[in-house]
Design a protein around this motif. Structure first.
Motif, PDB file in Angstrom:
ATOM      1  N   ALA A 114       0.712  -1.000   0.033  1.00  0.00           N
ATOM      2  CA  ALA A 114      -0.254  -0.046  -0.173  1.00  0.00           C
ATOM      3  C   ALA A 114       0.833   1.394   0.385  1.00  0.00           C
ATOM      4  CB  ALA A 114      -0.805   0.359   1.022  1.00  0.00           C
ATOM      5  N   ARG A 115       0.524   2.299  -0.580  1.00  0.00           N
ATOM      6  CA  ARG A 115       0.883   3.235  -1.168  1.00  0.00           C
ATOM      7  C   ARG A 115       0.025   4.440  -0.094  1.00  0.00           C
ATOM      8  NH1 ARG A 115       4.772   3.389  -5.546  1.00  0.00           N
ATOM      9  NH2 ARG A 115       5.891   1.130  -5.553  1.00  0.00           N
ATOM     10  N   PHE A 116       0.207   5.276   0.265  1.00  0.00           N
ATOM     11  CA  PHE A 116      -0.377   6.871   1.452  1.00  0.00           C
ATOM     12  C   PHE A 116      -0.234   7.958   0.576  1.00  0.00           C
ATOM     13  CE2 PHE A 116      -2.220   8.297   5.426  1.00  0.00           C
ATOM     14  CZ  PHE A 116      -3.377   9.261   5.101  1.00  0.00           C
ATOM     15  N   SER A 117      -0.687   8.646  -0.211  1.00  0.00           N
ATOM     16  CA  SER A 117       0.663   9.653  -0.938  1.00  0.00           C
ATOM     17  C   SER A 117      -0.556  10.861  -0.722  1.00  0.00           C
ATOM     18  CB  SER A 117       0.974   9.309  -2.195  1.00  0.00           C
ATOM     19  OG  SER A 117       1.658   8.608  -2.320  1.00  0.00           O
ATOM     20  N   ARG A 118       0.001  12.257  -0.656  1.00  0.00           N
ATOM     21  CA  ARG A 118      -0.336  13.685  -0.589  1.00  0.00           C
ATOM     22  C   ARG A 118      -0.320  13.765  -1.699  1.00  0.00           C
ATOM     23  NH1 ARG A 118      -0.241  18.520   1.844  1.00  0.00           N
ATOM     24  NH2 ARG A 118      -1.946  20.040   1.832  1.00  0.00           N
TER      25      ARG A 118
END
Length: 102
Positions: free
Chosen positions: A39-43
């Motif tokens: 998973a990747r959590f990006s602004r």
């Protein structure tokens, strides 16, 4: 490979609580299903009035795996998010097929 992308715009007044909850609880719950590889959590780097936008990307091996997630896990996890931040967010989902990596 399939990327399941969730784009969320969250109101500024609950942003920090949402960010912490996503980081510490929700994304872990999604990953704990065992159906995603990473998973990747990006602004999202864009000016937004009244909120901030994020892209959460989950990688899974195929459509069958994603469909299993959507049938067996997504309704409860999405309801948890909706109840906690009702009226404070807008979300949409996009599916991407990885054709080639370099």
């Amino acid at each position: 490979m399939i990327i399941y992308n969730v784009t969320v715009n969250i109101d500024s007044d609950v942003h920090q609580d949402w960010f912490d909850w996503m980081s510490d609880v929700h994304i872990k719950d999604v990953m704990d299903t065992g159906l995603f590889l990473e998973a990747r959590f990006s602004r999202i780097l864009a000016e937004e009035e009244g909120g901030m936008s994020y892209s959460i990307q989950y990688l899974c091996k195929d459509m069958e795996t994603l469909e299993k997630y959507q049938q067996e896990h997504a309704p409860k996890l999405q309801l948890d998010h909706h109840k906690r931040y009702e009226g404070k967010f807008v979300a949409f989902r996009t599916l991407l097929r990885v054709d080639k990596t370099f």
